[in-house]
Design a protein around this motif. Structure first.
Motif, PDB file in Angstrom:
ATOM      1  N   GLY A  64       0.820  -1.208   0.000  1.00  0.00           N
ATOM      2  CA  GLY A  64       0.000   0.000   0.000  1.00  0.00           C
ATOM      3  C   GLY A  64       0.853   1.257   0.000  1.00  0.00           C
ATOM      4  N   LEU A  65       1.947   1.236   0.773  1.00  0.00           N
ATOM      5  CA  LEU A  65       2.864   2.372   0.794  1.00  0.00           C
ATOM      6  C   LEU A  65       3.499   2.581  -0.576  1.00  0.00           C
ATOM      7  CD1 LEU A  65       4.402   4.567   2.338  1.00  0.00           C
ATOM      8  CD2 LEU A  65       6.088   2.817   2.980  1.00  0.00           C
ATOM      9  N   PHE A  66       3.862   1.468  -1.229  1.00  0.00           N
ATOM     10  CA  PHE A  66       4.395   1.571  -2.588  1.00  0.00           C
ATOM     11  C   PHE A  66       3.352   2.181  -3.521  1.00  0.00           C
ATOM     12  CE2 PHE A  66       4.760  -0.188  -6.878  1.00  0.00           C
ATOM     13  CZ  PHE A  66       6.049   0.231  -7.214  1.00  0.00           C
ATOM     14  N   GLY A  67       2.085   1.813  -3.318  1.00  0.00           N
ATOM     15  CA  GLY A  67       1.024   2.378  -4.139  1.00  0.00           C
ATOM     16  C   GLY A  67       0.930   3.882  -3.987  1.00  0.00           C
ATOM     17  N   GLY A  94      -8.167   4.300   1.304  1.00  0.00           N
ATOM     18  CA  GLY A  94      -7.927   2.876   1.518  1.00  0.00           C
ATOM     19  C   GLY A  94      -6.618   2.625   2.248  1.00  0.00           C
ATOM     20  N   PHE A  95      -5.579   3.366   1.888  1.00  0.00           N
ATOM     21  CA  PHE A  95      -4.283   3.210   2.565  1.00  0.00           C
ATOM     22  C   PHE A  95      -4.391   3.616   4.033  1.00  0.00           C
ATOM     23  CE2 PHE A  95      -0.115   5.047   3.813  1.00  0.00           C
ATOM     24  CZ  PHE A  95       0.611   3.857   3.820  1.00  0.00           C
ATOM     25  N   LEU A  96      -5.095   4.705   4.304  1.00  0.00           N
ATOM     26  CA  LEU A  96      -5.284   5.130   5.696  1.00  0.00           C
ATOM     27  C   LEU A  96      -6.076   4.075   6.477  1.00  0.00           C
ATOM     28  CD1 LEU A  96      -6.117   8.921   5.157  1.00  0.00           C
ATOM     29  CD2 LEU A  96      -3.945   7.914   5.922  1.00  0.00           C
ATOM     30  N   MET A  97      -7.021   3.419   5.823  1.00  0.00           N
ATOM     31  CA  MET A  97      -7.785   2.352   6.467  1.00  0.00           C
ATOM     32  C   MET A  97      -6.904   1.138   6.740  1.00  0.00           C
ATOM     33  SD  MET A  97     -11.203   2.833   4.118  1.00  0.00           S
ATOM     34  CE  MET A  97     -12.271   1.585   4.833  1.00  0.00           C
ATOM     35  N   ILE A  98      -5.965   0.854   5.839  1.00  0.00           N
ATOM     36  CA  ILE A  98      -5.009  -0.236   6.064  1.00  0.00           C
ATOM     37  C   ILE A  98      -4.156   0.071   7.286  1.00  0.00           C
ATOM     38  CG2 ILE A  98      -2.951  -1.396   5.152  1.00  0.00           C
ATOM     39  CD1 ILE A  98      -4.171  -1.074   2.346  1.00  0.00           C
ATOM     40  N   VAL A  99      -3.620   1.289   7.353  1.00  0.00           N
ATOM     41  CA  VAL A  99      -2.780   1.700   8.487  1.00  0.00           C
ATOM     42  C   VAL A  99      -3.556   1.571   9.797  1.00  0.00           C
ATOM     43  CG1 VAL A  99      -1.547   3.629   9.560  1.00  0.00           C
ATOM     44  CG2 VAL A  99      -1.369   3.252   7.083  1.00  0.00           C
ATOM     45  N   GLY A 311      -2.150  -0.273  -6.431  1.00  0.00           N
ATOM     46  CA  GLY A 311      -3.466   0.339  -6.590  1.00  0.00           C
ATOM     47  C   GLY A 311      -4.583  -0.566  -6.128  1.00  0.00           C
ATOM     48  N   MET A 312      -4.413  -1.868  -6.350  1.00  0.00           N
ATOM     49  CA  MET A 312      -5.495  -2.794  -6.055  1.00  0.00           C
ATOM     50  C   MET A 312      -5.724  -2.945  -4.553  1.00  0.00           C
ATOM     51  SD  MET A 312      -5.778  -6.826  -6.921  1.00  0.00           S
ATOM     52  CE  MET A 312      -7.157  -7.776  -6.273  1.00  0.00           C
ATOM     53  N   LEU A 313      -4.648  -3.087  -3.765  1.00  0.00           N
ATOM     54  CA  LEU A 313      -4.808  -3.315  -2.340  1.00  0.00           C
ATOM     55  C   LEU A 313      -5.348  -2.082  -1.618  1.00  0.00           C
ATOM     56  CD1 LEU A 313      -1.724  -5.521  -1.400  1.00  0.00           C
ATOM     57  CD2 LEU A 313      -3.976  -6.180  -2.241  1.00  0.00           C
ATOM     58  N   THR A 314      -4.944  -0.902  -2.055  1.00  0.00           N
ATOM     59  CA  THR A 314      -5.447   0.318  -1.415  1.00  0.00           C
ATOM     60  C   THR A 314      -6.908   0.583  -1.786  1.00  0.00           C
ATOM     61  OG1 THR A 314      -4.399   1.573  -3.211  1.00  0.00           O
ATOM     62  CG2 THR A 314      -3.213   1.438  -1.126  1.00  0.00           C
ATOM     63  N   SER A 315      -7.213   0.532  -3.076  1.00  0.00           N
ATOM     64  CA  SER A 315      -8.611   0.751  -3.476  1.00  0.00           C
ATOM     65  C   SER A 315      -9.494  -0.407  -3.018  1.00  0.00           C
ATOM     66  CB  SER A 315      -8.715   0.929  -4.996  1.00  0.00           C
ATOM     67  OG  SER A 315      -8.217  -0.205  -5.682  1.00  0.00           O
ATOM     68  N   GLY A 316      -8.928  -1.627  -3.021  1.00  0.00           N
ATOM     69  CA  GLY A 316      -9.680  -2.781  -2.541  1.00  0.00           C
ATOM     70  C   GLY A 316     -10.059  -2.647  -1.077  1.00  0.00           C
ATOM     71  N   MET A 317      -9.150  -2.112  -0.280  1.00  0.00           N
ATOM     72  CA  MET A 317      -9.449  -1.879   1.134  1.00  0.00           C
ATOM     73  C   MET A 317     -10.594  -0.887   1.279  1.00  0.00           C
ATOM     74  SD  MET A 317      -8.543  -2.703   4.206  1.00  0.00           S
ATOM     75  CE  MET A 317      -8.926  -2.145   5.872  1.00  0.00           C
ATOM     76  N   PHE A 318     -10.538   0.180   0.506  1.00  0.00           N
ATOM     77  CA  PHE A 318     -11.587   1.199   0.583  1.00  0.00           C
ATOM     78  C   PHE A 318     -12.942   0.620   0.200  1.00  0.00           C
ATOM     79  CE2 PHE A 318     -14.212   4.341  -1.653  1.00  0.00           C
ATOM     80  CZ  PHE A 318     -14.401   5.273  -0.644  1.00  0.00           C
ATOM     81  N   PHE A 319     -13.010  -0.066  -0.932  1.00  0.00           N
ATOM     82  CA  PHE A 319     -14.288  -0.573  -1.429  1.00  0.00           C
ATOM     83  C   PHE A 319     -14.839  -1.699  -0.552  1.00  0.00           C
ATOM     84  CE2 PHE A 319     -12.901   1.164  -5.671  1.00  0.00           C
ATOM     85  CZ  PHE A 319     -13.916   2.083  -5.764  1.00  0.00           C
ATOM     86  N   MET A 320     -13.975  -2.659  -0.192  1.00  0.00           N
ATOM     87  CA  MET A 320     -14.491  -3.824   0.519  1.00  0.00           C
ATOM     88  C   MET A 320     -14.826  -3.498   1.969  1.00  0.00           C
ATOM     89  SD  MET A 320     -13.031  -7.674   0.851  1.00  0.00           S
ATOM     90  CE  MET A 320     -14.084  -8.946   1.567  1.00  0.00           C
ATOM     91  N   ALA A 321     -13.907  -2.862   2.688  1.00  0.00           N
ATOM     92  CA  ALA A 321     -14.185  -2.522   4.077  1.00  0.00           C
ATOM     93  C   ALA A 321     -15.366  -1.551   4.155  1.00  0.00           C
ATOM     94  CB  ALA A 321     -12.947  -1.915   4.733  1.00  0.00           C
ATOM     95  N   GLY A 322     -15.394  -0.600   3.218  1.00  0.00           N
ATOM     96  CA  GLY A 322     -16.510   0.341   3.193  1.00  0.00           C
ATOM     97  C   GLY A 322     -17.825  -0.357   2.958  1.00  0.00           C
ATOM     98  N   ALA A 323     -17.834  -1.319   2.024  1.00  0.00           N
ATOM     99  CA  ALA A 323     -19.066  -2.057   1.732  1.00  0.00           C
ATOM    100  C   ALA A 323     -19.491  -2.907   2.931  1.00  0.00           C
ATOM    101  CB  ALA A 323     -18.872  -2.925   0.496  1.00  0.00           C
TER     102      ALA A 323
END
Length: 444
Positions: A64-67, A94-99, A311-323
């Protein structure tokens, strides 16, 4: 028309046959493992996931940091269209949610085990490690002649039925036996090399990169039809690919530009009318002989994959956790399901309430449609056979969902937009309703 022999046949043949056989073995040949059988690439991924299990959250954090670095310093993808800006915002959040989930600080509705940490672990193991390790071996299938040889053989089927080059069949099969993300990465590579157009890459990415055959068994078991495996498997394949033959001819796929990747030299596959098998072999060894060395190909593949994963792990975190948060606190997915009530009614789908719930929640994750059926069976509800087939076929045939598929394909350069993916999901669910509903009326 015959292929010209302007290459080193011996060197090309050794590369073509050797690397292709290794690739076929790794991705398609099941071998004994544990109490069952798995393809070798899945065994490698399973072992690595088990060994590094405790470190998966930090793997997601690092990628995510690399993203984030990629967005602002490397490719600077935050610039451009409104879609690019919107996706950048989603990735940052999404990255902030991962952190927050990894270090366990922030609002409880996010960091509670079944939301943030669950999503991070899902993105790290079944998604992240699978994509990274699987992509290392993709050059064996794509770069050393196998795709080109299959292209010659399958063009008479793939081009008229699905409007895509025959060579893309190897990507479709890879996704089918492995993982949808491997299909996305593979077809993006072909697109960026000029082997297919943007429209063709979108057709493959949204029409074939579905749940793997191993997951079919999971769905069938969840709704109690594993004893009818052969019928279920055949019906699922016909439904999934039959719908793709329709969607490639209608909006939104029909209106995607049929142009090659910018500034790339087009490399359309040749068309042979005679000596098809001989020319398929010659095309294979020609491609293998002129390909770059394997180590260099793997290095390039890793580089491309890291960009996709970032891009996938950060946006994936946003979409999936949000959903998941939305699902926990609202009935929105049930409301979405009511959009399909008219179509379910037309085919007289049994167990209407369960079918509605499955349709609505399927946009979140492919597993959830079958899970609705599994939960109903556990509660003692006797589901009709038509409903069971519908709930087991839908997760495969709909293809598009937020928890992995959408973030993955949007992180590639395949030219398709978020609203187009949602439209495709809706169309594929409706067509699945009609196909399985009519099948149930006639035969079940």
């Amino acid at each position: 028309m015959a292929a010209k022999k302007y290459f080193n046949e011996k060197k090309g043949a050794v590369r073509f046959i050797g690397f292709s056989l290794i690739g076929i073995f790794l991705f398609f040949i099941q071998v004994p493992f544990g109490n069952g059988r798995k393809i070798p690439i899945d065994i490698i991924i399973t072992v690595i996931r088990q060994f590094f299990g405790n470190f998966l959250p930090y793997f997601v954090l690092l990628i995510g940091l690399f993203g984030m670095i990629d967005i602002f310093l490397i490719r600077k993808t935050y610039k451009g269209s409104k879609t690019a800006v919107a996706m950048t915002i989603c990735k940052i959040l999404g990255f902030l949610m991962i952190v927050a989930s990894v270090f366990q600080f922030g609002p409880y509705f996010l960091i509670k085990p079944e939301i943030g940490p669950y999503t991070v672990n899902l993105l790290g193991g079944p998604v992240g490690i699978t994509i990274l390790i699987g992509s290392l071996f993709l050059p064996l299938l794509l770069e050393y002649g196998l795709a080109d040889a299959l292209g010659v053989l399958l063009r008479p089927i793939m081009r008229p039925v699905f409007k895509i080059p025959g060579r893309t069949a190897i990507v479709a099969v890879t996704a089918f036996f492995g993982n949808f993300a491997l299909g996305h990465i593979g077809i993006e590579k072909m697109y960026k090399q000029g082997q297919c157009t943007g429209k063709e890459s979108a057709i493959v990415g949204t029409g074939f990169a579905t749940a793997s055959i191993v997951t079919f068994m999971v769905f069938a078991n969840m709704v109690g039809i594993m004893d009818q495996w052969n019928l279920y498997f055949i019906l699922t394949v016909i439904c999934t690919f039959g719908i793709t033959a329709i969607t490639c001819r209608i909006y939104p796929l029909r209106h995607i530009k049929n142009t090659y990747y910018p500034k790339v030299t087009p490399d359309p596959e040749p068309e042979y009318k005679t000596n098809v098998f001989k020319n398929a072999f010659l095309e294979g060894i020609k491609s293998a002989e002129t390909a770059t060395p394997l180590i260099e190909n793997i290095a390039l593949q890793v580089k491309d994959t890291l960009f996709v994963l970032g891009g996938m792990l950060t946006s994936g975190m946003f979409f999936m956790a949000g959903a998941l948060i939305i699902k926990e606190h609202t009935e929105i997915f049930t409301w979405i399901g009511y959009l399909f009530w008219p179509f379910l009614s037309l085919v007289k789908m049994p167990d209407m309430a369960i079918a509605i719930d499955a349709c609505g929640i399927s946009i979140l994750d492919s597993m959830l449609a079958a899970a609705v059926g599994a939960n109903a069976l556990q509660d003692g509800i006797m589901l009709a056979m038509t409903t069971r087939y519908f709930l087991a076929v839908l997760p495969v045939s709909m293809i598009v969902f937020f928890s992995g598929f959408i973030p993955c394909i949007l992180s590639t350069e395949i030219p398709i937009k978020l609203h187009e993916l949602i439209i495709l999901w809706f169309i594929r669910v409706v067509l699945t309703i009609f196909i399985i509903g009519i099948f149930g009326l006639l035969f079940l």
